[in-house]
Design a protein around this motif. Structure first.
Motif, PDB file in Angstrom:
ATOM      1  N   ALA A 269      -0.136 -11.892   3.729  1.00  0.00           N
ATOM      2  CA  ALA A 269      -1.253 -10.997   3.389  1.00  0.00           C
ATOM      3  C   ALA A 269      -1.001 -10.295   2.061  1.00  0.00           C
ATOM      4  O   ALA A 269      -1.925 -10.141   1.245  1.00  0.00           O
ATOM      5  CB  ALA A 269      -1.449  -9.979   4.510  1.00  0.00           C
ATOM      6  N   LYS A 270       0.237  -9.890   1.834  1.00  0.00           N
ATOM      7  CA  LYS A 270       0.543  -9.215   0.574  1.00  0.00           C
ATOM      8  C   LYS A 270       0.475 -10.184  -0.607  1.00  0.00           C
ATOM      9  O   LYS A 270       0.068  -9.814  -1.700  1.00  0.00           O
ATOM     10  CB  LYS A 270       1.924  -8.555   0.660  1.00  0.00           C
ATOM     11  CG  LYS A 270       1.938  -7.293   1.526  1.00  0.00           C
ATOM     12  CD  LYS A 270       3.249  -6.564   1.421  1.00  0.00           C
ATOM     13  CE  LYS A 270       3.192  -5.241   2.165  1.00  0.00           C
ATOM     14  NZ  LYS A 270       2.276  -4.271   1.501  1.00  0.00           N
ATOM     15  N   PHE A 271       0.870 -11.440  -0.385  1.00  0.00           N
ATOM     16  CA  PHE A 271       0.730 -12.436  -1.449  1.00  0.00           C
ATOM     17  C   PHE A 271      -0.742 -12.654  -1.769  1.00  0.00           C
ATOM     18  O   PHE A 271      -1.144 -12.687  -2.951  1.00  0.00           O
ATOM     19  CB  PHE A 271       1.377 -13.750  -1.029  1.00  0.00           C
ATOM     20  CG  PHE A 271       1.032 -14.896  -1.945  1.00  0.00           C
ATOM     21  CD1 PHE A 271       1.597 -14.969  -3.213  1.00  0.00           C
ATOM     22  CD2 PHE A 271       0.138 -15.881  -1.553  1.00  0.00           C
ATOM     23  CE1 PHE A 271       1.276 -16.006  -4.073  1.00  0.00           C
ATOM     24  CE2 PHE A 271      -0.188 -16.917  -2.405  1.00  0.00           C
ATOM     25  CZ  PHE A 271       0.376 -16.990  -3.671  1.00  0.00           C
ATOM     26  N   MET A 272      -1.565 -12.797  -0.744  1.00  0.00           N
ATOM     27  CA  MET A 272      -2.993 -13.028  -0.956  1.00  0.00           C
ATOM     28  C   MET A 272      -3.658 -11.851  -1.656  1.00  0.00           C
ATOM     29  O   MET A 272      -4.637 -12.023  -2.389  1.00  0.00           O
ATOM     30  CB  MET A 272      -3.678 -13.299   0.391  1.00  0.00           C
ATOM     31  CG  MET A 272      -3.229 -14.598   1.052  1.00  0.00           C
ATOM     32  SD  MET A 272      -3.846 -14.791   2.736  1.00  0.00           S
ATOM     33  CE  MET A 272      -5.630 -14.897   2.431  1.00  0.00           C
ATOM     34  N   ALA A 273      -3.106 -10.652  -1.457  1.00  0.00           N
ATOM     35  CA  ALA A 273      -3.656  -9.459  -2.105  1.00  0.00           C
ATOM     36  C   ALA A 273      -3.105  -9.259  -3.514  1.00  0.00           C
ATOM     37  O   ALA A 273      -3.487  -8.307  -4.195  1.00  0.00           O
ATOM     38  CB  ALA A 273      -3.347  -8.232  -1.251  1.00  0.00           C
ATOM     39  N   LYS A 297     -11.911 -17.522  -6.815  1.00  0.00           N
ATOM     40  CA  LYS A 297     -11.832 -16.067  -6.708  1.00  0.00           C
ATOM     41  C   LYS A 297     -10.463 -15.565  -6.268  1.00  0.00           C
ATOM     42  O   LYS A 297     -10.202 -14.369  -6.305  1.00  0.00           O
ATOM     43  CB  LYS A 297     -12.900 -15.562  -5.723  1.00  0.00           C
ATOM     44  CG  LYS A 297     -14.332 -15.903  -6.152  1.00  0.00           C
ATOM     45  CD  LYS A 297     -15.332 -15.406  -5.130  1.00  0.00           C
ATOM     46  CE  LYS A 297     -16.757 -15.757  -5.554  1.00  0.00           C
ATOM     47  NZ  LYS A 297     -17.763 -15.294  -4.559  1.00  0.00           N
ATOM     48  N   ALA A 298      -9.615 -16.457  -5.843  1.00  0.00           N
ATOM     49  CA  ALA A 298      -8.293 -16.048  -5.355  1.00  0.00           C
ATOM     50  C   ALA A 298      -7.378 -15.726  -6.534  1.00  0.00           C
ATOM     51  O   ALA A 298      -7.457 -16.382  -7.583  1.00  0.00           O
ATOM     52  CB  ALA A 298      -7.681 -17.151  -4.505  1.00  0.00           C
ATOM     53  N   PRO A 299      -6.483 -14.747  -6.371  1.00  0.00           N
ATOM     54  CA  PRO A 299      -5.556 -14.399  -7.464  1.00  0.00           C
ATOM     55  C   PRO A 299      -4.317 -15.288  -7.492  1.00  0.00           C
ATOM     56  O   PRO A 299      -3.284 -14.891  -8.027  1.00  0.00           O
ATOM     57  CB  PRO A 299      -5.177 -12.956  -7.127  1.00  0.00           C
ATOM     58  CG  PRO A 299      -5.221 -12.894  -5.639  1.00  0.00           C
ATOM     59  CD  PRO A 299      -6.353 -13.815  -5.225  1.00  0.00           C
ATOM     60  N   PHE A 300      -4.418 -16.483  -6.925  1.00  0.00           N
ATOM     61  CA  PHE A 300      -3.224 -17.324  -6.803  1.00  0.00           C
ATOM     62  C   PHE A 300      -3.595 -18.800  -6.829  1.00  0.00           C
ATOM     63  O   PHE A 300      -4.768 -19.177  -6.706  1.00  0.00           O
ATOM     64  CB  PHE A 300      -2.491 -17.006  -5.494  1.00  0.00           C
ATOM     65  CG  PHE A 300      -3.356 -17.154  -4.269  1.00  0.00           C
ATOM     66  CD1 PHE A 300      -3.648 -18.398  -3.728  1.00  0.00           C
ATOM     67  CD2 PHE A 300      -3.903 -16.036  -3.657  1.00  0.00           C
ATOM     68  CE1 PHE A 300      -4.457 -18.546  -2.619  1.00  0.00           C
ATOM     69  CE2 PHE A 300      -4.718 -16.165  -2.535  1.00  0.00           C
ATOM     70  CZ  PHE A 300      -4.985 -17.424  -2.019  1.00  0.00           C
ATOM     71  N   LYS A 301      -2.564 -19.622  -6.966  1.00  0.00           N
ATOM     72  CA  LYS A 301      -2.657 -21.071  -6.791  1.00  0.00           C
ATOM     73  C   LYS A 301      -1.571 -21.482  -5.815  1.00  0.00           C
ATOM     74  O   LYS A 301      -0.516 -20.846  -5.726  1.00  0.00           O
ATOM     75  CB  LYS A 301      -2.480 -21.814  -8.114  1.00  0.00           C
ATOM     76  CG  LYS A 301      -3.627 -21.643  -9.100  1.00  0.00           C
ATOM     77  CD  LYS A 301      -3.390 -22.467 -10.362  1.00  0.00           C
ATOM     78  CE  LYS A 301      -4.593 -22.415 -11.302  1.00  0.00           C
ATOM     79  NZ  LYS A 301      -4.868 -21.036 -11.761  1.00  0.00           N
ATOM     80  N   VAL A 302      -1.824 -22.551  -5.061  1.00  0.00           N
ATOM     81  CA  VAL A 302      -0.816 -23.066  -4.147  1.00  0.00           C
ATOM     82  C   VAL A 302      -0.554 -24.535  -4.470  1.00  0.00           C
ATOM     83  O   VAL A 302      -1.467 -25.275  -4.854  1.00  0.00           O
ATOM     84  CB  VAL A 302      -1.227 -22.914  -2.664  1.00  0.00           C
ATOM     85  CG1 VAL A 302      -1.143 -21.464  -2.236  1.00  0.00           C
ATOM     86  CG2 VAL A 302      -2.620 -23.469  -2.414  1.00  0.00           C
ATOM     87  N   TYR A 303       0.694 -24.935  -4.322  1.00  0.00           N
ATOM     88  CA  TYR A 303       1.109 -26.297  -4.639  1.00  0.00           C
ATOM     89  C   TYR A 303       1.899 -26.873  -3.460  1.00  0.00           C
ATOM     90  O   TYR A 303       2.767 -26.210  -2.890  1.00  0.00           O
ATOM     91  CB  TYR A 303       2.015 -26.310  -5.879  1.00  0.00           C
ATOM     92  CG  TYR A 303       1.398 -25.726  -7.113  1.00  0.00           C
ATOM     93  CD1 TYR A 303       0.652 -26.514  -7.989  1.00  0.00           C
ATOM     94  CD2 TYR A 303       1.564 -24.380  -7.432  1.00  0.00           C
ATOM     95  CE1 TYR A 303       0.090 -25.987  -9.135  1.00  0.00           C
ATOM     96  CE2 TYR A 303       1.015 -23.832  -8.577  1.00  0.00           C
ATOM     97  CZ  TYR A 303       0.270 -24.643  -9.434  1.00  0.00           C
ATOM     98  OH  TYR A 303      -0.276 -24.106 -10.573  1.00  0.00           O
ATOM     99  N   ALA A 304       1.596 -28.106  -3.096  1.00  0.00           N
ATOM    100  CA  ALA A 304       2.363 -28.831  -2.076  1.00  0.00           C
ATOM    101  C   ALA A 304       2.922 -30.085  -2.732  1.00  0.00           C
ATOM    102  O   ALA A 304       2.163 -30.933  -3.206  1.00  0.00           O
ATOM    103  CB  ALA A 304       1.473 -29.191  -0.889  1.00  0.00           C
ATOM    104  N   THR A 305       4.241 -30.207  -2.754  1.00  0.00           N
ATOM    105  CA  THR A 305       4.881 -31.344  -3.409  1.00  0.00           C
ATOM    106  C   THR A 305       5.815 -32.039  -2.432  1.00  0.00           C
ATOM    107  O   THR A 305       6.259 -31.456  -1.443  1.00  0.00           O
ATOM    108  CB  THR A 305       5.689 -30.884  -4.632  1.00  0.00           C
ATOM    109  OG1 THR A 305       6.793 -30.078  -4.197  1.00  0.00           O
ATOM    110  CG2 THR A 305       4.825 -30.076  -5.580  1.00  0.00           C
TER     111      THR A 305
END
Length: 591
Positions: A269-273, A297-305
């Motif tokens: 939750a803190k990461f998403m915020a 709109k998200a303040p992040f990107k996610v990567y799956a490798t």
């Protein structure tokens, strides 16, 4: 003597200023612009580190803060390619017979301004690395057979303040790889604190309640503040010895704050915020996070490798060959039983339901991405989920009778039943245990899940106080780095501790307690560690991998993909062209 300024990687020029010989860090994604310097990097830990002495702790939170952010090694692995390169040692020479390696220490300083010298290296090895009483010792990695086949420790000799020599009993193929995991500590701060009559006293040094001013480092950050169960604060080490290609002294951030957040959902939750900059993401959360990212709109990107790092650790199931119950002990020793257990392991369901498809089966010993050591033949040796074959094997070993509830019974009439020890976190371990227990119930084998706090579970495994269990150990680029786990007769071979005599210094293998295939595995490690020819080394470790999959000392479940969340404001963090994640605390910056 041949001089090796760089073993495998040409790095570039070395800057010299203010008496310091700087190393040029090249693991930077954005080399065409000057990164911003300053600000605070925000990260998370699951618990307060027990200690800031690497060798006095077996705590993953301590490892996260110590290994890289606070302390450095003589040689290091490139954070992206894993190639060996200089670190505190600016260069080295290797004798023609491969048994003497001389290291030349760069002009670099501890965070209190004292020079880093040979005495620090020798001190680290004598009192920490090779100290059998140190909880995090590495004796096994630095003990190898000599030409007569007798195990001898690698010796370290001071030549002068800036030159130290390693004397090897025989040529040692993985020497630089294992050395890249030895973090150097300051003799001038710690020597007087050690009780020389009680070398176990090192485990009480630099605990989390130590005044941060007393902790001297050689990494990019030094300790400023510890608030138990709240946060750890690191600040820039003004004497750090790395620069970027523009000559800027690293690290870029002034501060690193590790928030202590025990609950994984709260961390997420803190990461998403936007309150945490970089986070290892659970596979079950990836689809939701990716969907949010795609909205823009998200303040992040996610990567799956594809997995290429030690974490997340591949999960395995073990059966204690030394279990106290005599009927279980006899059962666990039978290969047919262990084969039945693998046939009863529904890896496909586990990967789909628990990891959202973001894991690969097995991958417990070597990762498929590790071309230097992975043996693809093990994929053919995996036993697929097949309850019919599992039933046939259990019948074959005489477990044909069942009680009124449908559970198989031993010839004595006692139910075939065992406890499966599982730690409470991460949740994946419990979920795997539930699925495995469900399928074993269909086979007529009763499994009792024993879910306990992770620290207690670790102690129970370490004491051999369990029947069966679910655990995970990280992969490493060279098998020698996991010798203490996978070689019979070593300190972490916890499913068959009777193969080791702990009363000897160092601990010695007990061959009469080994199965024949365990004796061969022990021999393969001994041969592999002194072989300098990479082709021959791989052949030894290929056989080791095959034996593990044929005889199943443990049953590997799966290895999660590398899934990372990165705040959009973080620079020099993301994917390389080859799909490799780039992130270190000393090269990340705020855009």
């Amino acid at each position: 003597m041949k001089r090796c300024f760089v073993t495998l990687l040409i790095v570039g020029i070395v800057f010299v200023a203010f008496g310091t010989e700087f190393f040029v860090e090249d693991s930077i994604l954005t080399p065409d612009s000057k990164p911003f310097q300053g600000g605070t990097l925000r990260l998370a830990l699951a618990s307060t580190p027990e200690s800031f002495l690497l060798y006095g702790s077996l705590d993953s939170s301590a490892y996260t803060v110590i290994m890289g952010p606070m302390f450095s090694t003589l040689v290091e692995m490139h954070p992206v390619t894993n190639e060996i390169r200089p670190a505190l040692a600016k260069s080295w020479t290797v004798s023609p017979d491969g048994k003497e390696v001389t290291f030349f220490i760069r002009e670099a300083y501890w965070s209190d301004g004292k020079p880093i010298i040979s005495d620090d290296v020798i001190f680290t090895f004598e009192y920490f690395v090779m100290n059998k009483y140190a909880r995090g010792n590495s004796i096994d990695r630095f003990t190898i057979p000599d030409e007569k086949g007798e195990n001898k420790m690698i010796q370290w000799v001071k030549i002068d303040d800036k030159t130290v020599k390693a004397l090897l009993p025989s040529p040692y193929g993985p020497f630089f790889t294992v050395l890249s995991h030895v973090y150097i500590y300051p003799k001038h701060k710690l020597d007087s604190l050690i009780d020389k009559n009680d070398l176990g006293s090192v485990n009480k040094l630099w605990l989390s309640n130590t005044d941060p001013k007393e902790i001297v480092v050689n990494g990019p950050y030094k300790l400023e503040q510890v608030i138990t169960d709240q946060k750890i604060v690191l600040v820039r080490n003004p004497y750090y010895w790395k620069v970027d290609r523009f000559g800027n002294r690293l690290p870029y951030f002034d501060r690193v704050e590790y928030l202590i957040i025990k609950d994984a959902e709260v961390r997420l939750a803190k990461f998403m915020a936007g309150e945490i900059d970089f986070l290892a993401v659970a596979s079950k959360d990836y689809p939701m996070l990716k969907q949010q990212e795609l909205t823009g709109k998200a303040p992040f990107k996610v990567y799956a490798t594809q997995p290429n790092q030690a974490t997340p650790s591949p999960i395995h199931i073990s059966f204690n060959f030394d279990v106290e119950d005599p009927e279980l002990k006899e059962l666990f020793a039978k290969l047919e039983f262990r084969e039945a257990m693998e046939y009863a392991l529904n890896r496909e369901r586990i990967i789909d339901e628990i990891f959202a498809g973001l894991a690969i089966p097995d991958a417990g010993l070597m990762l498929p991405s590790n071309k230097a050591f992975y043996n693809p033949k093990v994929e053919e040796l995996l036993r697929p989920y097949d309850l019919k074959k599992a039933n046939e094997l259990l019948d074959k070993i005489g477990l044909t009778k069942k009680d009124k509830e449908g559970y198989r019974v031993f010839p004595s009439g006692k139910r075939v039943e065992f406890n499966l020890l599982v730690q409470s976190s991460p949740q994946e371990y419990q979920d795997i245990g539930v699925i495995f227990a469900e399928d074993l119930k269909r086979l007529g084998v009763k499994v009792n899940l024993q879910i306990l706090d992770s620290s207690l579970v670790g102690q129970m495994f370490g004491a051999g106080n369990f029947q069966a269990g679910i655990r995970a150990f990280g992969n490493q680029p060279d098998p020698q780095l996991r010798k203490a786990i996978w070689q019979p007769g070593t300190q972490l071979y916890y499913w068959h501790y009777s193969t080791m005599d702990k009363t000897k210094t160092p601990p010695q293998p007990v061959f009469e307690n080994m199965f024949e295939w365990e004796k061969r595995i022990w021999e393969l490690f001994e041969k592999g560690q002194i072989e300098m020819d990479p082709v021959k080394r791989k052949a030894y470790y290929d056989e080791w991998q095959e034996l593990y999959h044929i005889y199943l000392p443990v049953i590997f479940v799966c290895k999660g993909m590398n899934i990372w969340g990165i705040n959009n404001t973080l620079g020099n963090a993301g994917l390389t062209e080859d799909g490799m994640i780039v992130f270190t605390v000393w090269t990340a910056y705020r855009k």
